[in-house]
Motif scaffolding. Structure first.
Motif, PDB file in Angstrom:
ATOM      1  N   THR A  80      -7.837  43.684  23.142  1.00 17.46           N
ATOM      2  CA  THR A  80      -9.079  43.039  23.579  1.00 17.46           C
ATOM      3  C   THR A  80      -9.748  43.745  24.757  1.00 17.46           C
ATOM      4  O   THR A  80     -10.853  43.361  25.157  1.00 17.46           O
ATOM      5  N   LEU A  81      -9.135  44.779  25.324  1.00 17.97           N
ATOM      6  CA  LEU A  81      -9.612  45.341  26.596  1.00 17.97           C
ATOM      7  C   LEU A  81     -10.433  46.616  26.395  1.00 17.97           C
ATOM      8  O   LEU A  81     -10.154  47.428  25.516  1.00 17.97           O
ATOM      9  N   THR A  82     -11.451  46.794  27.252  1.00 17.57           N
ATOM     10  CA  THR A  82     -12.295  47.985  27.262  1.00 17.57           C
ATOM     11  C   THR A  82     -12.131  48.693  28.612  1.00 17.57           C
ATOM     12  O   THR A  82     -11.415  48.215  29.498  1.00 17.57           O
ATOM     13  N   TRP A  83     -12.848  49.836  28.793  1.00 18.26           N
ATOM     14  CA  TRP A  83     -12.753  50.553  30.066  1.00 18.26           C
ATOM     15  C   TRP A  83     -13.253  49.692  31.222  1.00 18.26           C
ATOM     16  O   TRP A  83     -12.758  49.805  32.337  1.00 18.26           O
ATOM     17  N   TRP A  84     -14.244  48.838  30.955  1.00 19.92           N
ATOM     18  CA  TRP A  84     -14.772  47.939  31.993  1.00 19.92           C
ATOM     19  C   TRP A  84     -13.669  46.991  32.472  1.00 19.92           C
ATOM     20  O   TRP A  84     -13.488  46.794  33.677  1.00 19.92           O
ATOM     21  N   ASP A  85     -12.935  46.407  31.515  1.00 18.83           N
ATOM     22  CA  ASP A  85     -11.828  45.520  31.880  1.00 18.83           C
ATOM     23  C   ASP A  85     -10.782  46.269  32.696  1.00 18.83           C
ATOM     24  O   ASP A  85     -10.285  45.770  33.715  1.00 18.83           O
ATOM     25  N   LEU A  86     -10.435  47.486  32.234  1.00 19.19           N
ATOM     26  CA  LEU A  86      -9.382  48.253  32.901  1.00 19.19           C
ATOM     27  C   LEU A  86      -9.793  48.665  34.313  1.00 19.19           C
ATOM     28  O   LEU A  86      -8.972  48.664  35.239  1.00 19.19           O
ATOM     29  N   MET A  87     -11.069  49.044  34.493  1.00 20.05           N
ATOM     30  CA  MET A  87     -11.514  49.460  35.824  1.00 20.05           C
ATOM     31  C   MET A  87     -11.407  48.304  36.810  1.00 20.05           C
ATOM     32  O   MET A  87     -10.915  48.468  37.935  1.00 20.05           O
ATOM     33  N   THR A 138      -5.484  47.840  24.705  1.00 19.17           N
ATOM     34  CA  THR A 138      -6.765  48.510  24.890  1.00 19.17           C
ATOM     35  C   THR A 138      -7.341  48.941  23.539  1.00 19.17           C
ATOM     36  O   THR A 138      -6.631  49.489  22.701  1.00 19.17           O
ATOM     37  N   LYS A 139      -8.633  48.703  23.359  1.00 22.71           N
ATOM     38  CA  LYS A 139      -9.276  48.991  22.074  1.00 22.71           C
ATOM     39  C   LYS A 139      -9.307  50.483  21.766  1.00 22.71           C
ATOM     40  O   LYS A 139      -9.019  50.911  20.655  1.00 22.71           O
TER      41      LYS A 139
END
Length: 597
Positions: A73-80, A291-292
């Motif tokens: 469910t996670l994108t780079w925005w979530d990870l940052m 992560t997607k």
């Protein structure tokens, strides 16, 4: 319970557990089996020491042992924002004042730069692994693949210590800033138990309550936690922006007249302690399994969050030392007291609110990361496999989350912040150093492909890099004024790295995203991490040695035999599957020949 019962059997049992949930391996089926396993300890240890895992095993076989997959469910925005939330917490709000006053002076901003560069180098190493091996195990999985089971276990034990102790330290700090927000002293909310040792007698029930709330949030689901995290982190960044702007408005540049009163030694000593302020980014690598698009999202998320964090830390440290002379900075609540000192008493409430926001997100991301580490360690059967279970509904490892946060709450309840902070630096720098070594091994040594001459040259150069880095750290720790030793150790490090670059062929290229400037960047990471280890006090090493001793006792009594049995059972299953496939192919071929006749 037979395997045919599957999930129904698990549901029927409810919350009850059996021995097979914790020790299902052959060595623990009976006392006779266990004593036989103990007799075979030397040969089993050699087997585990020399055996390396494979990418495919970590990505596919290990994940299957959790019963259910984690949701992507996670994108780079979530990870940052997970990265920002994981890192910016009690370290900057507590340790900055302590190190500025006692060790570095205004040059504490340089200490943040040094520790930030060290953390950034480690981030690059973590990122390549997280892209290539996107699993919940983080550095544990990476070390299993490149350095083998035993080194992975030692690292795993220190990872668990790092997360539990780090979380406990943040929970204790949460109580301190909560007290500031309410115009109270922290001890007003703590229970003093005079019968206990003074380092453990200030009991903190609020920290336990905070850990319980974080446990619920982490168990509900990763995406929901992500939304909460980046909303809280954005609010936190606004508070940091206020601290920096207001600090520079009230700046007195005379406070920078004596910029480095404790010299270079004080700067590096502070850097080794302030590394605590960067701990947490490795938790983001454990989210690779959720992560997607790991090849794109992980590099942007990890590197972006670390750059943003380092800039914030340096600006906040500079603002603090411009507001007050370094000798007058309060070590417990430096920013709050600094604003009071310049006549902005109201601002301390905003600072306390921002600190609480930051520490809450640090606890949340830490809880998510530590549960995923524990899950993958349990998948390898180095810990009870019951901890590897992923809940079908939430897609989260609830068992591991509850156990890790219970341990965090227990330590936070008893132990003072100073004791907790001292425990972290050695284990963290040790793990980051190992990950950099593992990256070099990954690039330069592939079993069956690397020639014997390249392998020998690689091992020699790697040994020289480690030895010269260690010699530099020891020389720094022992020699206060002389610089002659560095004229020997630094050139050896440089020439060894250059030798690896130009005389050893790389055996593997990254598939999606790779660390630039190999071997220079990971070699520099090794050197800086080991150098910072040379600035840490002896008591921290004693605690590290005691903890490592405890880990070894557990490993030789349980972990070694559990992983050995699991590895052999997995090998048997693969051989049986291969034989069945070969038999099926042979039968089809025979049938085709018969029909032709």
């Amino acid at each position: 319970m037979g395997s045919e019962n599957g999930d129904d059997g698990l549901r029927r049992r409810g919350c009850s557990c059996t021995k097979d949930d914790f020790l299902p391996e052959e060595s623990f089926k009976s006392m006779g089996n266990y004593f036989k396993a103990l007799k075979e300890t030397p040969s089993r240890f050699v087997d585990r020491l020399l055996t390396r895992s494979q990418d495919s095993v970590e990505i596919h076989d290990m994940k299957a042992r959790s019963g259910h997959e984690m949701k992507k469910t996670l994108t780079w925005w979530d990870l940052m924002w997970f990265g920002v939330g994981a890192v910016i917490g009690s370290g900057i709000f507590v340790l900055t004042g302590q190190e500025a006053r006692d060790s570095a002076g205004p040059a504490v901003v340089v200490s943040f730069v040094v520790s930030g560069v060290s953390a950034m180098l480690s981030v690059f190493c973590y990122t390549e692994f997280a892209v290539e091996i996107p699993v919940a195990g983080g550095s544990f999985a990476y070390l299993r693949v490149e350095l083998g089971d035993f080194m992975a276990f030692i690292a795993a034990g220190n990872i668990i210590l790092q997360y539990i102790v780090g979380g406990a330290a943040v929970a204790r700090s949460w109580t301190s800033y909560f007290a500031t927000l309410l115009n109270h002293k922290p001890d007003d909310f703590r229970i003093v138990a005079n019968s206990l040792h003074e380092d453990y007698n200030h009991l903190d029930p609020i920290s336990v309550g905070v850990c319980a709330i974080i446990c619920v949030l982490a168990a509900i689901g990763t995406k929901g936690s992500s939304v909460f995290n980046y909303i809280a982190s954005i609010i936190h960044m606004l508070v940091i922006l206020f601290i920096v702007i207001a600090g520079f408005i009230r700046a007195d540049f005379k406070n920078y007249s004596d910029f480095a009163p404790f010299g270079a030694r004080g700067v590096f000593k502070s850097a080794s302690v302030l590394f605590f302020a960067y701990i947490g980014f490795d938790a983001v690598s454990t989210m690779a399994e959720e992560t997607k698009n790991p090849g794109r999202d992980i590099p942007i998320g990890l590197v972006g969050s670390m750059v943003l964090t380092t800039v914030c830390y340096c600006l906040m440290a500079a603002a603090l030392c411009l507001m007050q002379p370094y000798g007058m900075i309060d070590p417990d609540a430096p920013f709050s007291v600094a604003f009071s000192a310049v006549g902005w008493d109201w601002a301390k409430y905003l600072v306390a609110f921002g600190a609480l926001k930051g520490m809450t997100t640090v606890l949340l991301v830490g809880a998510i990361g530590q549960a995923r580490y524990m899950t993958h360690i349990a998948r390898a059967h180095m810990m009870p496999p019951w901890l590897a279970h992923v809940n079908a509904k939430t897609g989260t490892p609830i068992n591991a989350t509850v156990i890790m946060l219970t341990a965090t709450a227990l330590i936070a309840f008893f132990t003072k912040l100073g004791i907790l902070a001292d425990l972290l630096s050695v284990s963290t720098l040790f793990i980051f150093m190992l990950v950099a070594v593992a990256l070099l091994v990954r690039r330069y040594y592939v079993t069956g492909e690397t020639s014997s001459s390249d392998r020998t040259k690689f091992l020699v150069f790697l040994g020289l890099i480690l030895a010269s880095s260690a010699a530099t750290a020891v020389y720094w720790a022992l020699e206060k004024d002389s610089w002659i030793g560095y004229c020997v150790t630094v050139p050896i490090w440089f020439l060894s790295t250059a030798g690896m670059k130009f005389l050893v062929a790389q055996a593997r290229a990254p598939k999606l995203w790779g660390v630039p400037l190999v071997p220079w960047l990971p070699s520099a990471s090794i050197a800086i991490n080991i150098f910072l280890l040379g600035s840490i006090d002896a008591k921290s090493y004693i605690r590290f040695a005691i903890w490592t001793g405890v880990l070894l006792v557990y490993y030789f009594l349980f972990g070694l035999h559990a992983t050995y049995d699991t590895a052999k059972e997995t090998l048997k299953e693969k051989m049986a599957l291969q034989n069945a496939e070969e038999g099926s192919v042979a039968a089809e071929s025979s049938g085709a020949v018969t029909s032709d006749h």
